[in-house]
Scaffold this motif. Structure first.
Motif, mmCIF file in Angstrom:
data_model
loop_
_atom_site.group_PDB
_atom_site.id
_atom_site.type_symbol
_atom_site.label_atom_id
_atom_site.label_comp_id
_atom_site.label_asym_id
_atom_site.label_seq_id
_atom_site.Cartn_x
_atom_site.Cartn_y
_atom_site.Cartn_z
ATOM 1 N N LEU A 1 8.365 -8.012 3.296
ATOM 2 C CA LEU A 1 7.392 -7.885 2.217
ATOM 3 C C LEU A 1 8.038 -7.933 0.834
ATOM 4 O O LEU A 1 7.341 -8.119 -0.157
ATOM 5 C CB LEU A 1 6.601 -6.583 2.368
ATOM 6 C CG LEU A 1 5.590 -6.575 3.517
ATOM 7 C CD1 LEU A 1 5.008 -5.178 3.708
ATOM 8 C CD2 LEU A 1 4.483 -7.590 3.289
ATOM 9 N N THR A 2 9.360 -7.770 0.767
ATOM 10 C CA THR A 2 10.016 -7.854 -0.542
ATOM 11 C C THR A 2 10.020 -9.274 -1.085
ATOM 12 O O THR A 2 10.179 -9.478 -2.293
ATOM 13 C CB THR A 2 11.458 -7.337 -0.467
ATOM 14 O OG1 THR A 2 12.227 -8.177 0.410
ATOM 15 C CG2 THR A 2 11.504 -5.906 0.032
ATOM 16 N N THR A 3 9.840 -10.274 -0.207
ATOM 17 C CA THR A 3 9.801 -11.664 -0.663
ATOM 18 C C THR A 3 8.452 -12.324 -0.407
ATOM 19 O O THR A 3 8.179 -13.390 -0.931
ATOM 20 C CB THR A 3 10.889 -12.508 0.044
ATOM 21 O OG1 THR A 3 10.705 -12.423 1.458
ATOM 22 C CG2 THR A 3 12.279 -12.003 -0.304
ATOM 23 N N HIS A 4 7.596 -11.701 0.399
ATOM 24 C CA HIS A 4 6.281 -12.274 0.695
ATOM 25 C C HIS A 4 5.417 -12.247 -0.561
ATOM 26 O O HIS A 4 5.364 -11.248 -1.265
ATOM 27 C CB HIS A 4 5.619 -11.458 1.805
ATOM 28 C CG HIS A 4 4.224 -11.895 2.112
ATOM 29 N ND1 HIS A 4 3.919 -13.130 2.631
ATOM 30 C CD2 HIS A 4 3.040 -11.248 1.968
ATOM 31 C CE1 HIS A 4 2.611 -13.228 2.804
ATOM 32 N NE2 HIS A 4 2.062 -12.101 2.401
ATOM 33 N N ARG A 5 4.738 -13.354 -0.862
ATOM 34 C CA ARG A 5 4.009 -13.428 -2.126
ATOM 35 C C ARG A 5 2.509 -13.653 -1.996
ATOM 36 O O ARG A 5 1.741 -13.163 -2.799
ATOM 37 C CB ARG A 5 4.603 -14.545 -2.987
ATOM 38 C CG ARG A 5 5.961 -14.200 -3.565
ATOM 39 C CD ARG A 5 6.487 -15.329 -4.409
ATOM 40 N NE ARG A 5 6.820 -16.498 -3.620
ATOM 41 C CZ ARG A 5 7.947 -16.630 -2.936
ATOM 42 N NH1 ARG A 5 8.828 -15.655 -2.928
ATOM 43 N NH2 ARG A 5 8.192 -17.722 -2.237
ATOM 44 N N THR A 6 2.064 -14.442 -1.033
ATOM 45 C CA THR A 6 0.653 -14.816 -1.000
ATOM 46 C C THR A 6 -0.004 -14.330 0.288
ATOM 47 O O THR A 6 0.502 -14.595 1.379
ATOM 48 C CB THR A 6 0.485 -16.340 -1.092
ATOM 49 O OG1 THR A 6 1.225 -16.962 -0.031
ATOM 50 C CG2 THR A 6 1.004 -16.855 -2.415
ATOM 51 N N PRO A 7 -1.119 -13.614 0.201
ATOM 52 C CA PRO A 7 -1.793 -13.157 1.421
ATOM 53 C C PRO A 7 -2.437 -14.310 2.169
ATOM 54 O O PRO A 7 -3.108 -15.151 1.580
ATOM 55 C CB PRO A 7 -2.847 -12.175 0.890
ATOM 56 C CG PRO A 7 -3.105 -12.622 -0.517
ATOM 57 C CD PRO A 7 -1.799 -13.162 -1.026
ATOM 58 N N GLY A 8 -2.224 -14.328 3.470
ATOM 59 C CA GLY A 8 -2.871 -15.327 4.315
ATOM 60 C C GLY A 8 -4.230 -14.848 4.769
ATOM 61 O O GLY A 8 -4.695 -13.768 4.369
ATOM 62 N N PRO A 9 -4.914 -15.605 5.610
ATOM 63 C CA PRO A 9 -6.291 -15.274 5.983
ATOM 64 C C PRO A 9 -6.442 -13.928 6.670
ATOM 65 O O PRO A 9 -7.442 -13.235 6.452
ATOM 66 C CB PRO A 9 -6.687 -16.429 6.913
ATOM 67 C CG PRO A 9 -5.409 -17.085 7.314
ATOM 68 C CD PRO A 9 -4.462 -16.882 6.186
ATOM 69 N N ARG A 10 -5.494 -13.525 7.518
ATOM 70 C CA ARG A 10 -5.613 -12.225 8.179
ATOM 71 C C ARG A 10 -5.380 -11.091 7.184
ATOM 72 O O ARG A 10 -6.097 -10.093 7.183
ATOM 73 C CB ARG A 10 -4.614 -12.139 9.330
ATOM 74 C CG ARG A 10 -4.895 -13.076 10.497
ATOM 75 C CD ARG A 10 -3.828 -12.907 11.570
ATOM 76 N NE ARG A 10 -4.100 -13.691 12.758
ATOM 77 C CZ ARG A 10 -3.691 -14.937 12.939
ATOM 78 N NH1 ARG A 10 -2.986 -15.546 11.983
ATOM 79 N NH2 ARG A 10 -3.969 -15.587 14.060
ATOM 80 N N THR A 11 -4.388 -11.251 6.339
ATOM 81 C CA THR A 11 -4.075 -10.212 5.354
ATOM 82 C C THR A 11 -5.185 -10.072 4.331
ATOM 83 O O THR A 11 -5.447 -8.974 3.817
ATOM 84 C CB THR A 11 -2.754 -10.557 4.647
ATOM 85 O OG1 THR A 11 -1.771 -10.899 5.624
ATOM 86 C CG2 THR A 11 -2.259 -9.381 3.830
#
Length: 238
Positions: free
Chosen positions: A126-136
């Protein structure tokens, strides 16, 4: 940088990743899918950590040639985005909004903690994750609705949710590290002796007072709840 390496200069295009077709359109239908690739990567990370997740290892897990995976995930950064959203589907998408935003926010944090403990690689991801996908996005939508009674505008509610997620990720990362340290009794005993010596040296009176204060419940759940209460109560707007 290699495809199994860290983030590329351009990063992941969320429009390309989430809104456009997700596989080859021509030729023989493959015997695997993006979902299967992602699930295999998650299983590897759960068992061996993120470093074990390479395109070659994932290809072996699904019985595919490594080059064929690049039509679904062109690099490890993209695969990581897919993995984060995949496990995000384990979060409750539509729990009831009670109108008590503090209680709702705390409930969401406990759901996030449980998810991260099931997938110990997730806090680091999550420190590099930027864009929420459909499940999130489903969980995010619920969070924004739960925060509406605060009176904050939409941008501020997004910030609160980001702050909550960052807190949970940081706490769980520390919790996992502490659990690993607890498996080394010699190290814990050495830490206790060190802190006792520091408290007795007369040069750190504030720390000595803190260490001598009555103990609080130290179970992981109790500690998390105590820290979470302080965070959420500090967000009060009235």
């Amino acid at each position: 940088m290699s495809r199994d390496g860290g983030p590329g200069a351009a990063g992941v295009d969320p429009e390309q990743l989430w809104l456009r077709a997700t596989g080859p359109r021509r030729g023989r239908r493959p015997s695997f899918s993006r979902e299967a690739i992602t699930a295999a990567a998650v299983a590897l990370a759960d068992a061996e950590g993120l470093d074990a997740v390479t395109m070659r290892r994932v290809a072996a897990e699904v019985g595919a040639g490594v080059m064929s995976l690049y039509s679904y995930a062109p690099d490890k950064e993209t695969l990581l985005e897919l993995m984060v959203d995949h496990v995000g589907g384990e979060l409750p998408a539509t729990p009831a909004v009670t109108g008590d935003w503090r209680a709702d926010l705390k409930a969401m944090a406990h759901h996030q903690r449980a998810l991260m403990l099931r997938h110990p690689w997730l806090p680091a991801a999550l420190t590099t994750h930027r864009t929420p996908g459909p499940r999130t996005l489903a969980f995010l939508e619920h969070a924004l609705a739960a925060l509406r009674p605060t009176g904050l505008d939409g941008a501020a509610r997004l910030e609160v949710f980001a702050q909550l997620t960052a807190f949970v990720a940081g706490h769980v990362g520390h919790e996992i590290a502490q659990a690993a340290a607890a498996r080394s009794p010699d190290r814990r005993a050495a830490e206790a002796r060190y802190l006792a010596a520091v408290a007795a040296d007369g040069r750190h009176p504030e720390l000595a007072e803190a260490l001598s204060a009555p103990g609080r419940p130290l179970t992981p759940e109790a500690t998390f709840s105590r820290f979470l209460d302080r965070l959420v109560d500090g967000l009060a707007t009235d």
